[in-house]
Design a protein around this motif. Sequence first.
Motif, PDB file in Angstrom:
ATOM      1  N   ALA A  65       0.828  -1.209   0.000  1.00 41.34           N
ATOM      2  CA  ALA A  65       0.000   0.000   0.000  1.00 41.34           C
ATOM      3  C   ALA A  65       0.857   1.252   0.000  1.00 41.34           C
ATOM      4  O   ALA A  65       0.581   2.218  -0.723  1.00 41.34           O
ATOM      5  CB  ALA A  65      -0.925  -0.005   1.221  1.00 41.34           C
ATOM      6  N   LEU A  66       1.926   1.238   0.798  1.00 43.48           N
ATOM      7  CA  LEU A  66       2.822   2.400   0.836  1.00 43.48           C
ATOM      8  C   LEU A  66       3.521   2.597  -0.501  1.00 43.48           C
ATOM      9  O   LEU A  66       3.690   3.714  -0.978  1.00 43.48           O
ATOM     10  CB  LEU A  66       3.857   2.224   1.955  1.00 43.48           C
ATOM     11  N   LEU A  67       3.933   1.466  -1.108  1.00 42.16           N
ATOM     12  CA  LEU A  67       4.574   1.554  -2.422  1.00 42.16           C
ATOM     13  C   LEU A  67       3.616   2.117  -3.458  1.00 42.16           C
ATOM     14  O   LEU A  67       3.984   2.928  -4.308  1.00 42.16           O
ATOM     15  CB  LEU A  67       5.076   0.169  -2.853  1.00 42.16           C
ATOM     16  N   GLY A  68       2.372   1.663  -3.392  1.00 40.57           N
ATOM     17  CA  GLY A  68       1.394   2.149  -4.347  1.00 40.57           C
ATOM     18  C   GLY A  68       1.143   3.635  -4.203  1.00 40.57           C
ATOM     19  O   GLY A  68       1.030   4.360  -5.190  1.00 40.57           O
ATOM     20  N   CYS A  69       1.081   4.112  -2.976  1.00 40.47           N
ATOM     21  CA  CYS A  69       0.877   5.537  -2.747  1.00 40.47           C
ATOM     22  C   CYS A  69       2.063   6.349  -3.244  1.00 40.47           C
ATOM     23  O   CYS A  69       1.927   7.445  -3.786  1.00 40.47           O
ATOM     24  CB  CYS A  69       0.649   5.814  -1.270  1.00 40.47           C
ATOM     25  N   ALA A  70       3.274   5.802  -3.024  1.00 39.38           N
ATOM     26  CA  ALA A  70       4.484   6.538  -3.410  1.00 39.38           C
ATOM     27  C   ALA A  70       4.634   6.621  -4.914  1.00 39.38           C
ATOM     28  O   ALA A  70       5.179   7.586  -5.435  1.00 39.38           O
ATOM     29  CB  ALA A  70       5.707   5.871  -2.801  1.00 39.38           C
ATOM     30  N   CYS A  71       4.190   5.583  -5.633  1.00 40.77           N
ATOM     31  CA  CYS A  71       4.414   5.529  -7.074  1.00 40.77           C
ATOM     32  C   CYS A  71       3.225   6.055  -7.875  1.00 40.77           C
ATOM     33  O   CYS A  71       3.294   6.119  -9.088  1.00 40.77           O
ATOM     34  CB  CYS A  71       4.715   4.094  -7.503  1.00 40.77           C
ATOM     35  N   ALA A  72       2.128   6.368  -7.211  1.00 40.59           N
ATOM     36  CA  ALA A  72       0.945   6.815  -7.937  1.00 40.59           C
ATOM     37  C   ALA A  72       1.227   8.129  -8.644  1.00 40.59           C
ATOM     38  O   ALA A  72       1.846   9.025  -8.083  1.00 40.59           O
ATOM     39  CB  ALA A  72      -0.215   6.993  -6.962  1.00 40.59           C
ATOM     40  N   PRO A  73       0.794   8.270  -9.893  1.00 46.06           N
ATOM     41  CA  PRO A  73       1.039   9.508 -10.619  1.00 46.06           C
ATOM     42  C   PRO A  73       0.276  10.666 -10.006  1.00 46.06           C
ATOM     43  O   PRO A  73      -0.843  10.514  -9.512  1.00 46.06           O
ATOM     44  CB  PRO A  73       0.536   9.180 -12.032  1.00 46.06           C
ATOM     45  N   THR A  74       0.877  11.847  -9.999  1.00 43.22           N
ATOM     46  CA  THR A  74       0.243  13.027  -9.413  1.00 43.22           C
ATOM     47  C   THR A  74       0.043  14.132 -10.437  1.00 43.22           C
ATOM     48  O   THR A  74      -0.452  15.197 -10.091  1.00 43.22           O
ATOM     49  CB  THR A  74       1.110  13.566  -8.265  1.00 43.22           C
TER      50      THR A  74
ATOM     51  N   ALA B 285      10.682   3.518   3.329  1.00 46.25           N
ATOM     52  CA  ALA B 285      11.668   4.593   3.473  1.00 46.25           C
ATOM     53  C   ALA B 285      12.570   4.710   2.250  1.00 46.25           C
ATOM     54  O   ALA B 285      13.119   5.784   1.978  1.00 46.25           O
ATOM     55  CB  ALA B 285      12.513   4.360   4.724  1.00 46.25           C
ATOM     56  N   PHE B 286      12.724   3.618   1.504  1.00 43.44           N
ATOM     57  CA  PHE B 286      13.617   3.633   0.337  1.00 43.44           C
ATOM     58  C   PHE B 286      12.883   3.945  -0.957  1.00 43.44           C
ATOM     59  O   PHE B 286      13.494   3.967  -2.026  1.00 43.44           O
ATOM     60  CB  PHE B 286      14.321   2.283   0.208  1.00 43.44           C
ATOM     61  N   VAL B 287      11.577   4.152  -0.888  1.00 44.41           N
ATOM     62  CA  VAL B 287      10.797   4.442  -2.090  1.00 44.41           C
ATOM     63  C   VAL B 287      10.594   5.949  -2.212  1.00 44.41           C
ATOM     64  O   VAL B 287      10.021   6.568  -1.313  1.00 44.41           O
ATOM     65  CB  VAL B 287       9.422   3.733  -2.034  1.00 44.41           C
ATOM     66  N   PRO B 288      11.058   6.585  -3.295  1.00 43.95           N
ATOM     67  CA  PRO B 288      10.859   8.027  -3.450  1.00 43.95           C
ATOM     68  C   PRO B 288       9.366   8.372  -3.501  1.00 43.95           C
ATOM     69  O   PRO B 288       8.591   7.699  -4.177  1.00 43.95           O
ATOM     70  CB  PRO B 288      11.545   8.347  -4.790  1.00 43.95           C
ATOM     71  N   GLU B 289       9.006   9.401  -2.788  1.00 45.66           N
ATOM     72  CA  GLU B 289       7.610   9.823  -2.762  1.00 45.66           C
ATOM     73  C   GLU B 289       7.325  10.766  -3.925  1.00 45.66           C
ATOM     74  O   GLU B 289       8.079  11.718  -4.165  1.00 45.66           O
ATOM     75  CB  GLU B 289       7.317  10.536  -1.442  1.00 45.66           C
ATOM     76  N   ARG B 290       6.249  10.512  -4.654  1.00 45.71           N
ATOM     77  CA  ARG B 290       5.876  11.387  -5.765  1.00 45.71           C
ATOM     78  C   ARG B 290       4.975  12.494  -5.232  1.00 45.71           C
ATOM     79  O   ARG B 290       3.773  12.513  -5.465  1.00 45.71           O
ATOM     80  CB  ARG B 290       5.199  10.587  -6.865  1.00 45.71           C
ATOM     81  N   ARG B 291       5.578  13.403  -4.516  1.00 48.86           N
ATOM     82  CA  ARG B 291       4.823  14.503  -3.915  1.00 48.86           C
ATOM     83  C   ARG B 291       4.392  15.493  -4.992  1.00 48.86           C
ATOM     84  O   ARG B 291       5.133  15.792  -5.920  1.00 48.86           O
ATOM     85  CB  ARG B 291       5.684  15.201  -2.868  1.00 48.86           C
ATOM     86  N   ALA B 292       3.189  16.012  -4.871  1.00 46.72           N
ATOM     87  CA  ALA B 292       2.654  16.931  -5.866  1.00 46.72           C
ATOM     88  C   ALA B 292       3.321  18.296  -5.759  1.00 46.72           C
ATOM     89  O   ALA B 292       3.685  18.758  -4.677  1.00 46.72           O
ATOM     90  CB  ALA B 292       1.149  17.079  -5.682  1.00 46.72           C
ATOM     91  N   VAL B 293       3.497  18.944  -6.911  1.00 48.28           N
ATOM     92  CA  VAL B 293       4.030  20.305  -6.980  1.00 48.28           C
ATOM     93  C   VAL B 293       3.019  21.146  -7.754  1.00 48.28           C
ATOM     94  O   VAL B 293       2.764  20.889  -8.934  1.00 48.28           O
ATOM     95  CB  VAL B 293       5.394  20.348  -7.693  1.00 48.28           C
ATOM     96  N   VAL B 294       2.432  22.121  -7.104  1.00 44.48           N
ATOM     97  CA  VAL B 294       1.479  23.015  -7.761  1.00 44.48           C
ATOM     98  C   VAL B 294       2.271  24.125  -8.449  1.00 44.48           C
ATOM     99  O   VAL B 294       2.937  24.928  -7.788  1.00 44.48           O
ATOM    100  CB  VAL B 294       0.480  23.609  -6.749  1.00 44.48           C
ATOM    101  N   PHE B 295       2.213  24.151  -9.780  1.00 45.55           N
ATOM    102  CA  PHE B 295       3.127  24.996 -10.561  1.00 45.55           C
ATOM    103  C   PHE B 295       2.335  25.778 -11.619  1.00 45.55           C
ATOM    104  O   PHE B 295       2.088  25.290 -12.713  1.00 45.55           O
ATOM    105  CB  PHE B 295       4.178  24.099 -11.232  1.00 45.55           C
TER     106      PHE B 295
END
Length: 322
Positions: free
Chosen positions: A6-15, A194-204
């Motif tokens: 679940a954590l991996l899925g959240c981290a890799c989900a497209p934003t 912890a080793f999975v990069p988070e795809r955090r959203a950037v409002v641009f």
Amino acid sequence: MAGALALLGCACAPTMRATMPTEAPRGAVRIDLAESRECLRLGGRYDLPLEGAVEDPELLARLVEVPAAVRRVARAAGLESPLATLLGPHPSGSSGAPFAEKLHLVMRLSSLEIQVAALLFEAECLGNQMEAALLELDRRQRKREVVLTVSSILVGAVAASAGGIWGLRDGSEEGPAALGIGGGVAAASLGLAAFVPERRAVVFPHEHNLLGPIASGEDPRGLYPTFVFRMLTRPSAQGGAAPRAEILAHWRRIIDAEVPASQRALAESLLFGDGGIYDRSLVDVREQLFDVLESHINAVDLELELLYRFSARLVEVTAPPR
């Protein structure tokens, strides 16, 4: 293990989204529109009308000896006619072209140089803003890694301690074993996350988008000085492809290397549009595209120097005789 997935899925989900959100996603990094406006050139539009190529046969004859590279810059700057006038014959007894014509050429060249410098400042300023956003994303990623790593250690330690105490007090084996397994899975999930990069959203937001006119080949909003846009979109001095074609080819290589094929259409609508929601990788792609653009604007500045050097002897002012 389900928690880890679940954590991996959240981290890799497209934003990514090619429209501006009404409300920023939770935890998103925002690129301030007010700061972006501080990067813009003063004075509004720079797509000022410039003269076209010389068509008069007499003036064309005077330009035959002008080097092709210099001629290309003069044509893009709308300065072929003033240049031909200064190259032509002057009234007998005069020391050269009238001072007013020389001053006109110098002022036009100075104006072009200022426009190129202002455009370079804007591109570099926006590039610095993207670098700041990338640094903030990296800071948040490091903080997340520390939190998840520490949590993993604590969960594992608590589960092991609790299971041991339970076993000592009750002499039971199944309960402590189940607790140990559950704690181990939870600790492993946190450690893996912890080793999975988070795809955090950037409002641009970027309605004033320098990439768009190059991608489309048109500049209806007047984001570029007319001289610079002509230099980037017209054939080279040797009659080859315009610099725009080289820019687009370089951009294509960057996008193909960094963006999955399934997301390229969405990525391009974001990169060349008015803004939306980015992820870290696409902000990095946008910064790379700006680096390519900056190098070609610098090349325009160097080509303008050719016209400066050629014009230097034409605008020399000799002291009047005593």
